[in-house]
Every structure is written in C-alpha cells, then in structure tokens.
Write a protein that holds these residues in place. Structure first.
Motif, mmCIF file in Angstrom:
data_model
loop_
_atom_site.group_PDB
_atom_site.id
_atom_site.type_symbol
_atom_site.label_atom_id
_atom_site.label_comp_id
_atom_site.label_asym_id
_atom_site.label_seq_id
_atom_site.Cartn_x
_atom_site.Cartn_y
_atom_site.Cartn_z
ATOM 1 N N ALA A 203 -54.237 9.271 12.240
ATOM 2 C CA ALA A 203 -55.036 8.045 12.360
ATOM 3 C C ALA A 203 -55.086 7.575 13.812
ATOM 4 O O ALA A 203 -56.134 7.154 14.308
ATOM 5 C CB ALA A 203 -54.453 6.949 11.461
ATOM 6 N N ASN A 204 -53.963 7.657 14.503
ATOM 7 C CA ASN A 204 -53.916 7.243 15.905
ATOM 8 C C ASN A 204 -54.821 8.111 16.771
ATOM 9 O O ASN A 204 -55.519 7.612 17.664
ATOM 10 C CB ASN A 204 -52.477 7.328 16.422
ATOM 11 N N ALA A 205 -54.837 9.413 16.491
ATOM 12 C CA ALA A 205 -55.640 10.328 17.303
ATOM 13 C C ALA A 205 -57.142 10.145 17.075
ATOM 14 O O ALA A 205 -57.952 10.474 17.945
ATOM 15 C CB ALA A 205 -55.248 11.765 17.004
ATOM 16 N N GLN A 206 -57.499 9.622 15.913
ATOM 17 C CA GLN A 206 -58.919 9.407 15.642
ATOM 18 C C GLN A 206 -59.472 8.197 16.386
ATOM 19 O O GLN A 206 -60.679 8.125 16.653
ATOM 20 C CB GLN A 206 -59.154 9.231 14.134
ATOM 21 N N SER A 207 -58.616 7.269 16.730
ATOM 22 C CA SER A 207 -59.085 6.075 17.451
ATOM 23 C C SER A 207 -58.009 5.571 18.415
ATOM 24 O O SER A 207 -57.465 4.479 18.240
ATOM 25 C CB SER A 207 -59.464 4.967 16.462
ATOM 26 N N MET A 303 -47.015 2.671 24.849
ATOM 27 C CA MET A 303 -48.315 3.272 25.102
ATOM 28 C C MET A 303 -48.330 4.794 25.001
ATOM 29 O O MET A 303 -49.394 5.409 25.086
ATOM 30 C CB MET A 303 -48.861 2.849 26.469
ATOM 31 N N LEU A 304 -47.184 5.415 24.805
ATOM 32 C CA LEU A 304 -47.114 6.873 24.861
ATOM 33 C C LEU A 304 -48.034 7.539 23.846
ATOM 34 O O LEU A 304 -48.726 8.512 24.170
ATOM 35 C CB LEU A 304 -45.674 7.340 24.653
ATOM 36 N N SER A 305 -48.068 7.029 22.612
ATOM 37 C CA SER A 305 -48.862 7.683 21.575
ATOM 38 C C SER A 305 -50.344 7.719 21.927
ATOM 39 O O SER A 305 -51.072 8.625 21.498
ATOM 40 C CB SER A 305 -48.664 6.994 20.227
ATOM 41 N N SER A 306 -50.814 6.757 22.711
ATOM 42 C CA SER A 306 -52.210 6.752 23.144
ATOM 43 C C SER A 306 -52.419 7.516 24.440
ATOM 44 O O SER A 306 -53.525 8.009 24.705
ATOM 45 C CB SER A 306 -52.702 5.307 23.318
ATOM 46 N N LEU A 307 -51.390 7.641 25.245
ATOM 47 C CA LEU A 307 -51.493 8.396 26.502
ATOM 48 C C LEU A 307 -51.833 9.864 26.260
ATOM 49 O O LEU A 307 -52.516 10.493 27.066
ATOM 50 C CB LEU A 307 -50.189 8.302 27.291
ATOM 51 N N TYR A 308 -51.346 10.417 25.147
ATOM 52 C CA TYR A 308 -51.584 11.830 24.884
ATOM 53 C C TYR A 308 -53.077 12.162 24.802
ATOM 54 O O TYR A 308 -53.465 13.319 24.990
ATOM 55 C CB TYR A 308 -50.873 12.260 23.602
ATOM 56 N N ALA A 309 -53.905 11.167 24.535
ATOM 57 C CA ALA A 309 -55.351 11.405 24.457
ATOM 58 C C ALA A 309 -55.918 11.877 25.791
ATOM 59 O O ALA A 309 -56.970 12.524 25.818
ATOM 60 C CB ALA A 309 -56.067 10.123 24.024
ATOM 61 N N TYR A 310 -55.224 11.601 26.882
ATOM 62 C CA TYR A 310 -55.712 11.960 28.213
ATOM 63 C C TYR A 310 -55.210 13.334 28.672
ATOM 64 O O TYR A 310 -55.628 13.827 29.714
ATOM 65 C CB TYR A 310 -55.264 10.909 29.233
ATOM 66 N N ALA A 330 -48.359 14.065 20.120
ATOM 67 C CA ALA A 330 -49.121 14.908 21.039
ATOM 68 C C ALA A 330 -49.902 15.977 20.287
ATOM 69 O O ALA A 330 -51.054 16.271 20.615
ATOM 70 C CB ALA A 330 -48.182 15.558 22.056
ATOM 71 N N ALA A 331 -49.296 16.550 19.257
ATOM 72 C CA ALA A 331 -49.942 17.617 18.495
ATOM 73 C C ALA A 331 -51.244 17.160 17.857
ATOM 74 O O ALA A 331 -52.198 17.938 17.740
ATOM 75 C CB ALA A 331 -48.983 18.128 17.420
#
Length: 412
Positions: A203-207, A303-310, A330-331
């Motif tokens: 869910a986090n990776a989708q948004s 913020m780490l869980s959202s940083l992986y998007a970059y 990250a996966a």
C-alpha cells in the motif's frame, strides 16, 4: 508461576536502574508511571511490541477503523521506540504503554478499556494479560505470528509459555512451519494467512509521500539507499561514494542521536555530505552545490519507507548485529536488497536470497562485488528488480483473510 512473577519484577528493577543513565529506559519507566487510563464502554485493543510491529499490524488497525468506525480503538506499546513515535496516531482513541504484566495490572487495565477483542502482532506473550482475557471470555488473536523450534514454547521447561498459547483464540501465522510447530503441541486453531507487512509495504509503495528536497538532491542520478544502518554497516558502506562517484547515496541510520550522526558523517568524504535537517539551508543554492553533494544523511525518524521510492538499490542494516531490519519496504518498490550475514530468522530474507533478489554480504569485498554487478549488468538488475517486486505483490492478502475471520466473530 512464581519464577515468572519474580522474573517480571526483576526485569522492572533492571530497567529502573538503567533509567538513571539510559534515555530509552527512562522513557519506559516514566511513561508507565505518569500515564492515566481513560475508561471506555467497549473497545478493540491492539498491542505492539514496538514501531516495527505497529507498522506490521497497521493494515489490520486501518481495516478495523474503516469497518467499525463507531468502535473505540486502544493501542498499547511495550517499547518507547513505538510509543513515542505513534502516541498521537489518529488510528487510535487512546495510546498507552502496556503496564507491567502483573495480575492486578492486567485486571485493572482490561477493566478500564473493556475490550471486545484483543489483537497482538507477531509476538509478545504476557501471561497475566492473556489469562485475564481468557477468564472474561474476550477473544485474543495473534496476527502475523511466527514460531521457531528454538523458542521457549517448544522446550521441556516451557510449560508456562505453552499455557499462554492455550489462552489464544486463534493464531494467524506467517508460514506453514509455524503451523506445524503449533499442531505438534496440539493447537489446531491456526490459519496460515501470511504476513500483514506485505499489505502494508505494498500500500505504501502504491502511493508514497513526496519527501521535500530529495529529488533535487538526486538530480536525476542513480541513488543507493542505506536504511536502518548501524555503525558496523556504515564502516563498509562509507567506501561506496568514493568507488561510485556517479551515484548518489542516502544514509538513514537506525539511531539518530547527534553523536551517531556525526560519527557517520566523519566516515564519508569531507565536503560531500549534507544532513537532511540542513538541506533546506542549501536548497536555494542547491544547483551550484549539487556536483559536490554525494551523500545525504537522514537525521530524523519516519521517512525511510517513502525514501525508497527514489532509489535504485537498497542496503538494509542490522545484519551484523541482532538481525536485519525491514527489507520489504524497499522490495515493494522493486529495489534489490543487500544485507549483512545475520538474516536467518527472517523468512522474507531467506526467500529473497533463494530468488536471487536479495543478497547477503559479510565483508567489503562481497559488498563491492554485488554492487558492481547490479550497477554494471543492466539485464541482471532489471531481472532482479522484477523478481523482488513480484515477490511482494504475490504475498499480499493477509489482511483480507484475517478480517474475514474477525468479521464473522464480531457479528456473533
């Protein structure tokens, strides 16, 4: 039972002694002494050991909030690292430290919050709380549970802990091995539902939320993210910015005290590092500095869980200590993950290695070898990224399975 009660009291005494010189122990003691319980007519009680378990159980918490908007939700934590960060979560009507596991505390706490059910995530087995819930016929669920043969439940001296298992209404387990272990003890109230962390990270990776300044720092270059690192990890990782000058690096250490942050910065090439808290200070002139800034050190939590998007590649810390931290965050973004040698307790790490989508290293040579391969072999990188992304997607669905079971119980 006598030894268990003595052990609880000795544990409290040890934390109390440590509180005079350890900040975390101080919060553990002070938080419990100062909190005031609010009475509820009824509630749903979620308990988490710490922040990681909160994030793991969060999909169930969110589903409960949506499914039963009129129900009060009470959240408890054992550790300050969970309580201090999530004490104001809008997902709960009250957040507390779990009082020490004594008969009186269990009776008084449950009398105050009046739970219709209790949901514990992964582990945390407290005899008096479990016994009191059972005495009052309040359903108790373990979600994302996992068991290993070496745990006390399966030892000859684990009779009391096996009795705790008998107080659980239903176990929702991560894997078949855990089910077999419980079946061997005679427990059949089990369902292999999987790990709710997959639902959370997916869910986090989708948004993912945008992190101010990170895109500007990255400047369209490739980005290596080192998450939840410890000093043992950082000594190895500090060599990478010199070896790969065309890449950018983000370091998000597990501990963010000033001394820890400064020690990390001192490992990195001088003049190439900026702390996230100082990023705004150079934001207006970031373009002229961008060629010199190769490393960004995150000096905050959350913020780490959202940083992986970059990122393009991730290193997950903790593998040179007690065990690796969360590889799934990250996966879920399709980042190949690298970690240290102490990963065997973690199902997903073993499975990622079997898929050749995760990589364990023990020294600088191994680290450089896998990073070299991921950077220079575009086909290998693309295949690895696709494997790890699909792995997370294929393992979602635990929340739906658990909620379907609990919904039936709530309607009875």
């Amino acid at each position: 039972m006598f030894l268990y009660n003595i052990g609880i009291k000795l544990y409290y005494f040890a934390i109390w002694l440590a509180s005079f010189f350890n900040t975390k122990a101080g919060l553990w003691i002070k938080g419990r002494l100062q909190q005031k319980l609010v009475s509820f007519k009824s509630s749903i009680w979620f308990h988490f050991a710490s922040l990681g378990e909160f994030e793991q159980g969060r999909p169930i918490l969110e589903a409960m909030r949506e499914q039963y908007p009129g129900k009060s939700i009470v959240v408890t934590f054992f550790s300050p690292s969970g309580y201090e960060i999530r004490k104001n979560t809008p997902l709960a009507d009250a957040v507390y430290y779990l009082p020490l596991d004594t008969p009186n505390n269990a009776r008084d706490f449950i009398a105050a919050i009046k739970p219709d059910m209790a949901i514990f995530t992964k582990y945390e087995y407290w005899y008096h709380y479990f016994k009191e819930l059972n005495r009052q016929h309040i359903p108790l669920y373990i979600v994302s549970g996992i068991f290993r043969p070496g745990q006390v439940f399966f030892k000859w001296y684990g009779g009391l802990h096996r009795k705790m298992l008998g107080f659980v209404t239903h176990f929702f387990l991560q894997d078949e091995n855990s089910k077999q272990l419980l079946n061997h003890l005679g427990f059949t109230n089990v369902t292999v539902s999987g790990d709710t962390r997959f639902d959370r990270v997916w869910a986090n990776a989708q948004s993912p939320r945008e992190i101010a300044g990170v895109s500007e720092f990255k400047n369209a270059q490739k980005l290596f993210i080192a998450g939840s690192t410890w000093p043992e990890d950082e000594k190895l990782l500090a060599t990478l910015p010199v070896l790969y000058p065309d890449w950018k690096f983000i370091f998000a250490p597990h501990e963010i005290g000033e001394e820890k942050i400064n020690n990390l910065i001192n490992l990195l090439p001088k003049g190439t590092v900026v702390k996230y808290s100082e990023l705004k200070d150079v934001q207006s002139d970031l373009t002229s500095h961008i060629s010199n800034l190769t490393s960004l050190v995150i000096d905050n939590i959350g913020m780490l869980s959202s940083l992986y998007a970059y990122g393009e590649i991730a290193y997950i810390g903790g593998g040179f200590g007690a065990g690796i931290h969360n590889t799934l965050e990250a996966a879920a973004f399709g980042l190949p993950v690298i970690f240290g040698p102490h990963y065997l307790k973690f199902n997903e790490a073993r499975e990622l290695i079997a898929l050749k989508a995760g990589f364990s290293i023990s020294d600088e040579t191994q680290l450089k070898g896998i990073v070299d391969t991921l950077i220079t072999d575009e086909t290998f990188y693309a295949v690895t990224s696709k494997k790890i992304y699909n792995y997370v997607q294929e393992h979602t669905g635990a929340t739906k399975m658990i909620m379907e079971h609990i919904d039936v119980q709530m309607c009875r």
